[in-house]
Design an enzyme around this catalytic site. Structure first.
Site, short mmCIF file in Angstrom:
data_model
loop_
_atom_site.label_atom_id
_atom_site.label_comp_id
_atom_site.label_asym_id
_atom_site.label_seq_id
_atom_site.Cartn_x
_atom_site.Cartn_y
_atom_site.Cartn_z
N TYR A 1 0.07 -0.48 10.24
CA TYR A 1 -0.30 -1.13 8.97
C TYR A 1 0.80 -0.93 7.93
O TYR A 1 1.24 -1.88 7.27
CB TYR A 1 -1.62 -0.52 8.51
N SER B 1 0.82 -1.21 0.00
CA SER B 1 0.00 0.00 0.00
C SER B 1 0.86 1.27 0.00
O SER B 1 2.02 1.24 0.43
CB SER B 1 -0.86 -0.04 1.27
N LYS C 1 3.13 -3.87 6.29
CA LYS C 1 3.19 -4.06 4.84
C LYS C 1 4.64 -3.94 4.35
O LYS C 1 5.09 -4.73 3.52
CB LYS C 1 2.31 -3.04 4.12
#
Ligand SMILES: NC(=O)c1ccc[n+]([C@@H]2O[C@H](COP(=O)([O-])OP(=O)(O)OC[C@H]3O[C@@H](n4cnc5c(N)ncnc54)[C@H](O)[C@@H]3O)[C@@H](O)[C@H]2O)c1
Ligand SMILES: NC(=O)c1ccc[n+]([C@@H]2O[C@H](COP(=O)([O-])OP(=O)(O)OC[C@H]3O[C@@H](n4cnc5c(N)ncnc54)[C@H](O)[C@@H]3O)[C@@H](O)[C@H]2O)c1
Lengths: 339, 339
Positions: free
Chosen positions: A158, A134, A162
């Site tokens: 997050y 992302s 990732k």
């Protein structure tokens, strides 16, 4: 004979990817020639359903409910071997921020376990895995335009999880354990369904609600920039990521996908052209300083030269993004994009 | 009262750091004021020894042998709480490449366990941790000059494991779990002792052996560039990393340390100035294509503006690097560097 596993198959992108795989049930194999899909396993912690019509098709579709971080569930879905894994399962940004342990377990540890399972299942390293990262890996003091060689300095758990997954994919691929490929996804619009808690939800709302004859609130100024992609384009790019010959990636298995740099004003202008003044009149600007701050921290401009060289594509225009939504989610007939 | 843990305390840098901490037994605390060292725990899988003279000093020095990836050993070293951790324990590049599981376990999993232990031991997030990363995080298609915002694309498992450790430190710090700080170390020369299997070993050999009246072989061309630091400078920079106020790091907890960009020719020129033609005559160039290729893949030039702004320092000249070795390892009297 191509065996495919989709993790997170019940999610927004997962469902669309599964639909696309069933509509054109072949992927290119190691030698580049198309291989028919034989076995498609849909895995999600929310039990996936067999898509309409799939039972009569040529592909054996199996739905498997389970938590990817549970070794038994992982073992079950890998049983029978696998040629390509689309790894979409993840807990989203807000959840990973709220529950650090959950995010580490699902977004990182389960990704590592999945890579290990792929390595075990295909000891020649031939199993292909597409990992969905992302733009959230980027943060901090960013340049005006984020380049392929801009360092990720994530400002969320997050994003960190990732980024660590990307590094694992990079090393498993370099060592010949798993033929892994990571794509970093732009913000995806237009999402169907009701607004959610994501700060980006307005970017879908201001298009979707007016098209449905409903009111929408825009919490950020019209000049706010975003880097977006239609879900249709994302699905095509995921399949591209799975079918590119490994050598094309060179020494870097992570690719930032192309997208459209648009301002809210440009999005609304495209909406006016597609749906008229009445639709635009549905949008009310109402500043939300919290959302404004979060969205302003996201990079809105990217130079994605590598992705373009590798054949990944962006939507041609925001009008095309709107039309994709109208066709795919509002039952309008599919037209080829005007190019 | 300052409690310090050094992991990898028996290693090359660990021993020098411990010496420096005992020579000047105070570090600045949270408010910037100096706090005397009370408790120094030396941890290593190779049993560390109490440094000469330390038994009579004001600091309680405890030596603890154990594997950092063993929860019981980790628990033992954290027992009694901790204010500052210097985390130096690691398996080196060649070993992590040879044994993937070992590298993951020691370089990554144990770093994560150590961060969790710090978080548990100081729930207010006040435990400071200095993590030693490496230029090995960089690789692939690098720019001529590596900047602070250049993306790491590691080409070794060691580099991947260090880069993942950096990301953990970043997130634990951002969330307020642990006051972590990462420094990326340049290649350290001049190392004492015999040559080892590292591709960089020649960079120490071509200085150390001639100074000791022995012959040395240089396997790379004279124009080869390197980015180096003396161990003395590294130790000072590790202490700087531990004592900087957290706010100074802003939103990025990783800092590439400054170093000297030198060519082999410049290193030899400095050796000539310090030790004469006789020393230089000891060096024989003999091309080793394997070593040449590895060394050529390392970035030799860095722009380390952030580190400089944060008060980290490079050696003033390669002559200073040589003098540090002569004073610290050959028993010459310590002179202040000519500046
Ligand atoms: N949608 C975006 O804008 C966007 C942007 C960047 C990256 N991504 C990434 O793309 C992927 C797919 O995104 P999406 O929009 O479809 O997300 P989504 O939340 O709609 O789908 C994720 C799916 O994973 C499943 N899941 C969660 N935890 C699981 C577990 N432990 N075991 C098995 N399944 C589990 C969920 O049930 C859900 O169906 C995710 O990895 C996401 O991080 C999405
Ligand atoms: N020396 C350099 O040029 C350089 C460059 C970049 C980064 N670094 C990093 O700096 C740190 C210190 O480097 P060094 O040159 O002193 O290395 P070193 O190999 O001399 O020391 C590392 C120490 O860690 C110990 N160790 C290894 N595994 C352990 C385990 N499981 N539990 C406890 N201890 C363990 C070893 O016994 C050794 O004493 C390392 O993290 C290294 O990766 C060094």
């Amino acid at each position: 004979m191509m065996r495919i596993v989709v993790t997170g198959a019940n999610g927004f992108i997962g469902r669309k990817l599964v639909r696309a795989l069933l509509d054109q049930p072949s992927l290119s194999g190691a030698d580049g020639a198309p291989v028919p899909l034989s076995d498609l396993r849909l895995f999600d912690v929310v039990p996936p359903e067999v898509p309409a019509g799939a039972a009569d098709g040529p592909v054996t579709v199996r739905c498997m409910a389970g938590d990817l971080s549970d070794p038994a569930a992982l073992g079950a879905v890998m049983n029978g071997g696998v040629d390509v894994v689309f790894h979409l399962a993840a807990v989203v940004s807000a959840q990973a921020e709220e529950d650090f342990g959950l995010g580490m377990r699902v977004n990182f540890d389960a990704t590592r376990a999945l890579l290990d399972a792929c390595r075990q299942s295909a000891p020649d390293g031939a199993a292909r895995l597409v990992f969905t990262s992302s733009v959230a890996v980027f943060g901090g003091d960013l340049p005006e335009v984020v380049r392929d060689d801009t360092a990720p300095v994530p400002q969320s758990s997050y994003g960190v999880q990732k980024a660590m997954g990307e590094l694992l994919v990079q090393d498993y691929a370099r060592r010949g354990f798993v033929d892994g490929r990571t794509v970093r996804l732009p913000t995806i619009v237009v999402r169907p369904g009701p607004p959610n808690k994501a700060a980006s939800t307005f970017a879908s709302s201001i298009i979707r609600e007016p098209l449905n004859g409903e009111d929408a609130v825009c919490p950020v100024p019209a000049e706010t920039g975003l880097f977006v992609s239609s879900p249709r384009r994302i699905v095509a790019n995921l399949i591209q990521a799975a079918t590119l010959p490994a050598a094309r990636f060179g020494r870097d298995r992570t690719v930032m996908l192309p997208g459209l740099s648009v301002t809210v004003a440009e999005m609304i202008k495209a909406l006016r052209a597609e749906a008229g003044d009445g639709a635009v009149a549905r949008i009310r600007f109402q500043d939300d300083p919290r959302v404004r701050a979060i969205v302003a921290s996201w990079p809105a401009r990217f130079e994605t030269a590598r992705a373009t060289a590798l054949g990944f594509q962006a939507d041609a225009s925001f009008a095309e993004v709107i039309r994709a939504f109208v066709e795919d989610e509002m039952g309008a007939p599919h037209k080829d994009p005007v190019s």
